[in-house]
Scaffold this active site. Sequence first.
Site, PDB file in Angstrom:
ATOM      1  N   GLY A  79      64.520  51.590 -14.079  1.00 26.13           N
ATOM      2  CA  GLY A  79      66.064  50.989 -12.814  1.00 26.13           C
ATOM      3  C   GLY A  79      65.213  50.450 -12.568  1.00 26.13           C
ATOM      4  N   SER A  80      64.544  49.838 -12.060  1.00 25.98           N
ATOM      5  CA  SER A  80      64.230  49.119 -11.021  1.00 25.98           C
ATOM      6  C   SER A  80      64.570  47.823 -10.458  1.00 25.98           C
ATOM      7  CB  SER A  80      62.629  48.117 -11.184  1.00 25.98           C
ATOM      8  OG  SER A  80      62.647  47.396 -12.352  1.00 25.98           O
ATOM      9  N   ASN A  81      65.576  47.552 -10.810  1.00 28.79           N
ATOM     10  CA  ASN A  81      66.968  46.470 -11.027  1.00 28.79           C
ATOM     11  C   ASN A  81      67.663  47.327 -10.249  1.00 28.79           C
ATOM     12  OD1 ASN A  81      66.262  43.577 -11.750  1.00 28.79           O
ATOM     13  ND2 ASN A  81      64.903  44.949 -13.813  1.00 28.79           N
ATOM     14  N   MET A 106      69.187  49.226 -23.671  1.00 31.74           N
ATOM     15  CA  MET A 106      68.772  48.094 -24.710  1.00 31.74           C
ATOM     16  C   MET A 106      69.199  48.904 -25.713  1.00 31.74           C
ATOM     17  SD  MET A 106      66.671  47.124 -23.077  1.00 31.74           S
ATOM     18  CE  MET A 106      64.523  46.521 -24.140  1.00 31.74           C
ATOM     19  N   ARG A 107      70.782  48.757 -25.405  1.00 44.42           N
ATOM     20  CA  ARG A 107      71.972  48.631 -26.919  1.00 44.42           C
ATOM     21  C   ARG A 107      72.679  47.516 -27.220  1.00 44.42           C
ATOM     22  NH1 ARG A 107      70.368  52.275 -29.409  1.00 44.42           N
ATOM     23  NH2 ARG A 107      72.350  51.919 -30.931  1.00 44.42           N
ATOM     24  N   LEU A 108      73.031  47.799 -28.272  1.00 43.21           N
ATOM     25  CA  LEU A 108      73.936  45.357 -28.155  1.00 43.21           C
ATOM     26  C   LEU A 108      75.582  46.959 -28.142  1.00 43.21           C
ATOM     27  CD1 LEU A 108      72.918  44.680 -31.836  1.00 43.21           C
ATOM     28  CD2 LEU A 108      72.700  43.915 -29.142  1.00 43.21           C
ATOM     29  N   ASN A 144      74.355  41.012 -18.255  1.00 45.59           N
ATOM     30  CA  ASN A 144      73.250  41.349 -18.226  1.00 45.59           C
ATOM     31  C   ASN A 144      71.995  40.491 -17.749  1.00 45.59           C
ATOM     32  OD1 ASN A 144      71.476  42.727 -19.889  1.00 45.59           O
ATOM     33  ND2 ASN A 144      71.762  41.164 -21.252  1.00 45.59           N
ATOM     34  N   HIS A 172      67.649  39.833 -18.760  1.00 44.55           N
ATOM     35  CA  HIS A 172      67.218  39.117 -19.610  1.00 44.55           C
ATOM     36  C   HIS A 172      66.154  38.467 -18.896  1.00 44.55           C
ATOM     37  CE1 HIS A 172      65.706  38.991 -23.674  1.00 44.55           C
ATOM     38  NE2 HIS A 172      65.458  38.190 -23.423  1.00 44.55           N
TER      39      HIS A 172
HETATM   40  C1  GAR Z   1      63.485  44.170 -17.126  1.00 42.22           C
HETATM   41  O1  GAR Z   1      62.879  43.252 -16.946  1.00 42.22           O
HETATM   42  C2  GAR Z   1      65.089  43.623 -18.203  1.00 42.22           C
HETATM   43  O2  GAR Z   1      64.943  42.342 -18.058  1.00 42.22           O
HETATM   44  C3  GAR Z   1      64.660  43.944 -19.641  1.00 42.22           C
HETATM   45  O3  GAR Z   1      64.172  45.198 -19.484  1.00 42.22           O
HETATM   46  C4  GAR Z   1      63.083  45.801 -18.075  1.00 42.22           C
HETATM   47  C5  GAR Z   1      64.754  46.625 -17.064  1.00 42.22           C
HETATM   48  O4  GAR Z   1      63.619  46.551 -16.192  1.00 42.22           O
HETATM   49  N1  GAR Z   1      65.458  44.020 -20.520  1.00 42.22           N
HETATM   50  C6  GAR Z   1      65.555  43.479 -21.410  1.00 42.22           C
HETATM   51  O5  GAR Z   1      64.673  43.302 -22.236  1.00 42.22           O
HETATM   52  C7  GAR Z   1      67.511  43.499 -22.186  1.00 42.22           C
HETATM   53  N2  GAR Z   1      67.174  42.726 -22.921  1.00 42.22           N
HETATM   54  P1  GAR Z   1      63.691  48.316 -14.864  1.00 42.22           P
HETATM   55  O6  GAR Z   1      64.441  49.315 -16.083  1.00 42.22           O
HETATM   56  O7  GAR Z   1      63.197  48.477 -14.130  1.00 42.22           O
HETATM   57  O8  GAR Z   1      65.487  47.739 -14.529  1.00 42.22           O
END
Ligand code: GAR
Length: 220
Positions: free
Chosen positions: A31-33, A109-111, A126, A128
Amino acid sequence: MNLPSLLWPNPDAIPAPPQPGILGILASGNGSNFEAIAQAIEAGELPAHIAVVITNNPEAYVRQRAQRRGIPCVLLNHREYPSREALDAAIVQVLQQHQVEWVIMAGWMRLVTQVLLSAYPERVLNLHPSLLPSFKGLRAVEQALACGVKITGCTVHRVTLEMDSGPIVAQAAVPVLPEDTVESLHRRIQVQEHRLYPLAIRLCLAEGSRLPKFSEKRHN
Ligand code: GAR
């Protein structure tokens, strides 16, 4: 070392959205984003409100982050649903209960299925960790390292049924260093993700006035 980074669109060129957006965050892990988006809102850089966080993972650290910020976090464990469509129907119900207008997948991480996309046409974003269309799918950072590219990065795109393939909203480039490991490269990509995602959301909110309005009926 002072590494160059390139981000597009130019943050200074993003117009102010006409009104604040109501966001629902989908997150499966750390969840850093989510945190970066919440901080951008607090700093007045992103006119928005996070109405709810949804996670599919009982262990996700994002649950604690949301709790610390007093933002409702709903666990919808995918293992408890018979199909992807059933999970998405439950997600849509929670999003609509919270009057969400924009669905922000941040480490989700789900489609997704048409059930979510029909409820939120053009309003699902999304993030990526690669410069799409390169390195779609799982382990994007590992794929980039294995391929020997010298520049990779991150992408925010609108979600379509095909994985990691919808129209691109914003990208940031990150150089690959000779000594990089998956972890060190992913760390530098994440620094850019935390800048990029709030900007990309701001851009979508600014452009959002051309999208169909959310009627009261939709939220019932
Ligand atoms: C992020 O780096 C994002 O780009 C990636 O998961 C990480 C989540 O980080 N997403 C994917 O790979 C989706 N296909 P976070 O939980 O610290 O935000």
